[in-house]
Write a protein that holds these residues in place. Structure first.
Motif, mmCIF file in Angstrom:
data_model
loop_
_atom_site.group_PDB
_atom_site.id
_atom_site.type_symbol
_atom_site.label_atom_id
_atom_site.label_comp_id
_atom_site.label_asym_id
_atom_site.label_seq_id
_atom_site.Cartn_x
_atom_site.Cartn_y
_atom_site.Cartn_z
ATOM 1 N N VAL A 86 -12.561 -3.248 -3.168
ATOM 2 C CA VAL A 86 -11.350 -3.596 -3.773
ATOM 3 C C VAL A 86 -10.723 -4.918 -3.151
ATOM 4 O O VAL A 86 -10.502 -5.966 -3.839
ATOM 5 C CB VAL A 86 -10.212 -2.435 -3.632
ATOM 6 N N ILE B 216 -13.538 1.126 -7.975
ATOM 7 C CA ILE B 216 -13.500 2.029 -6.889
ATOM 8 C C ILE B 216 -14.238 3.272 -7.388
ATOM 9 O O ILE B 216 -15.085 3.924 -6.416
ATOM 10 C CB ILE B 216 -12.063 2.330 -6.604
ATOM 11 N N LEU C 207 -12.348 0.340 -0.375
ATOM 12 C CA LEU C 207 -11.383 -0.607 -0.539
ATOM 13 C C LEU C 207 -11.619 -1.662 0.487
ATOM 14 O O LEU C 207 -11.368 -2.789 -0.134
ATOM 15 C CB LEU C 207 -10.027 0.254 0.482
ATOM 16 N N LEU D 44 -3.890 -6.041 -6.142
ATOM 17 C CA LEU D 44 -4.508 -4.821 -5.996
ATOM 18 C C LEU D 44 -4.621 -3.973 -7.458
ATOM 19 O O LEU D 44 -5.772 -3.569 -8.040
ATOM 20 C CB LEU D 44 -4.019 -3.707 -4.990
ATOM 21 N N LEU E 11 0.760 -1.470 0.062
ATOM 22 C CA LEU E 11 0.078 -0.110 0.071
ATOM 23 C C LEU E 11 0.734 1.234 0.033
ATOM 24 O O LEU E 11 0.410 2.104 -0.765
ATOM 25 C CB LEU E 11 -0.890 -0.026 1.271
ATOM 26 N N THR F 102 -13.547 6.422 0.874
ATOM 27 C CA THR F 102 -12.390 5.360 0.245
ATOM 28 C C THR F 102 -11.844 4.092 1.085
ATOM 29 O O THR F 102 -11.859 3.091 0.556
ATOM 30 C CB THR F 102 -11.135 6.170 0.008
#
Lengths: 264, 236
Positions: free
Chosen positions: B150, B132, B146, B124, B42, B142
């Protein structure tokens, strides 16, 4: 251990370890050469669906991918002489390096065969049919049409295999082969400077791997030139220079088209 | 020396006692590696200033050096660090109190972290950006997007890689014998050298590893089918 870490020893040890670099590279080269040969042989029966050989090659691949390379190393080192003794071949005088290269070669062979299989299967069937349609023979179609395309697909995985092999050679020391890791162990116990030797060892491996990776990347780019068209990959991360969570939300205006950028 | 088929079975039974150690090393290193990998992935994807550079360096270093080197570096480096720290701060720690298996845990977690980082990153990246955006469009924040949109898809996409990493760590755990942890490999060596039957013992341990690997492959295959159910086409 009352000593501190002394960086000068690292520089002193690097040339000493480099003396054994040729053995490491020899193992890698031998294993890769053997692996390519074996891998090709093993992949063919499964590609052409030859009845019994197909199952044998399946079991071979499953075994070599399903057991740790270290175990295989011991298995071959202790087992092979005993098995060959039954057919009156004496291997007790054979050099250890032979067993190491044989094991690593068979190990890579299993991975290479999967690599070859996947690459050949990834080439569109229509390509072969088109080749036949313009009158090529089976051999011509394979060497002129399928092989170049399959090669381009296979190279990224193959370069990973080569790098993995470089790192796996460190296991050869368990059989007493004096390659770089073995040398580092001796050097460490001789000077009692373990930390410095292993840092030097890590640096050498790192340099080898990074260099090899670069070289193989060049080969990959060269082979993939025909694929360099605009690909429609819209990933939620790609193509942004810097994207914090806030920026991602702010950048939602869709009229701003992104320029495709290929990853290095 | 002749091949003794009966001893393969004897060795097999004796080796069973070492399976928990091997599995513990594998599971702990994969679990910790997954956490480290997610953090590094990330921070690299969002290009967080300092963290992303550190992560890139970490991943490059670990992937460019053999697992054995990590283990040896931790094995010799960690006691130095611990003893140095305790001497400096007067904490009274002693590196001799660290159990051997902890070295394996720490070093293999660090190794797995770098490989996991790539797995997580590719997972990812495999999720389409439209997903998204659609999540934002229906008003999710967000973190919500996620977590709900996601990550599940990324997990499904990276499951084959995850299973490969798990198998890789299972095979890598055989290195633990170098720091005198009695895992399957070390146990095989003990059984082999006490009975002077090397081939049989290693054959038995190879069979165990083979079985474990096939088991992992089967299980992840089943999970993969279940987790990819949403992908099926058609109308019903």
């Amino acid at each position: 251990m009352e000593y501190g870490f002394d960086i000068t020893y690292v520089f002193e040890f690097i040339p000493k370890l480099l003396d054994t670099l040729n053995i490491t590279l020899f193992i890698v080269a031998g294993a890769i050469a053997l692996g390519l040969f074996v891998g090709f042989l093993v992949a063919l029966p499964r590609l052409y669906h030859i009845p019994v050989l197909q199952n044998i090659s399946k079991i071979y691949v499953s075994f070599f991918r399903g057991t740790p390379i270290l175990i295989q190393l011991f298995l071959f080192y202790y087992g092979l002489p005993e098995i060959l003794k039954l057919v009156a071949i004496d291997l007790s005088k054979a050099p250890v390096l032979l067993f190491v290269i044989l094991t690593f070669g068979l190990h890579t062979g299993a991975y290479v065969s999967e690599n070859i299989r996947a690459a050949v299967l990834a080439v569109n069937r229509g390509q072969v049919e088109a080749a036949y349609a313009v009158g090529m023979t089976g051999y011509q179609a394979f060497t002129r049409i399928v092989l170049p395309q399959a090669l381009a697909i296979a190279v990224p995985v193959f370069s990973n295999l080569v790098l993995a092999m470089v790192k796996d050679t460190s296991l050869a020391f368990t059989l007493g082969v004096m390659e770089m890791t073995g040398k580092a162990q001796t050097l460490g116990s001789l000077t009692q400077r373990y930390m410095e030797t292993f840092v030097a060892l890590a640096i050498i491996y790192l340099i080898i791997c990074v260099t090899l990776e670069r070289v193989l990347l060049i080969a990959e780019r060269r082979l993939n030139r025909h694929n360099n068209r605009d690909q429609e990959t819209r990933s939620w991360f790609k193509n942004r220079k810097r994207a914090s969570l806030n920026q991602l939300t702010r950048e939602l205006n869709l009229d701003k088209k992104e320029v495709p950028r290929y990853e290095a | 020396m002749k091949l003794d088929p009966v001893f393969i079975w004897t060795a097999f039974v004796q080796l069973l006692s070492a399976i928990p150690t091997t599995l513990a090393i594998t599971v702990v290193s994969v679990f910790c590696g997954f956490i480290i990998g997610t953090i590094t992935a990330l921070s690299r994807l969002y290009r967080i200033p300092v963290l992303s550079q550190i992560s890139t360096g970490y991943v490059t270093f670990i992937r460019g050096t053999p697992m054995l080197t990590h283990l040896l570096l931790i094995y010799f480096g960690l006691p130095m660090l611990v003893d140095g720290l305790s001497a400096q701060l007067g904490l009274g720690w002693n590196s001799a109190k660290i159990p051997m298996i902890a070295f394996a845990f720490i070093s293999f977690s660090i190794t797995a972290g770098a490989y996991m980082s790539e797995v997580v990153r590719s997972g990812l990246l495999a999720v389409d950006r439209g997903q998204i955006e659609a999540a934002w469009a229906v008003g999710m924040t967000t973190p919500q997007a996620l977590r709900r949109i996601v990550f599940p898809q990324a997990l499904a996409a990276s499951l084959p890689n995850l299973s490969n990493s798990l198998i890789g760590m299972l095979h890598g755990s055989t290195l633990a014998f170098t720091v005198s942890v009695v895992d399957l490999n070390a146990k095989a060596q003990i059984v082999a050298s006490t009975n002077w039957k090397f081939f049989e013992a290693y054959l038995a341990v190879a069979l165990i590893f083979w079985g474990l690997t096939v088991l992992i492959e089967r299980i992840t295959g089943a999970i993969e089918r279940r987790i990819n159910l949403f992908r099926r086409g058609g109308v019903a």
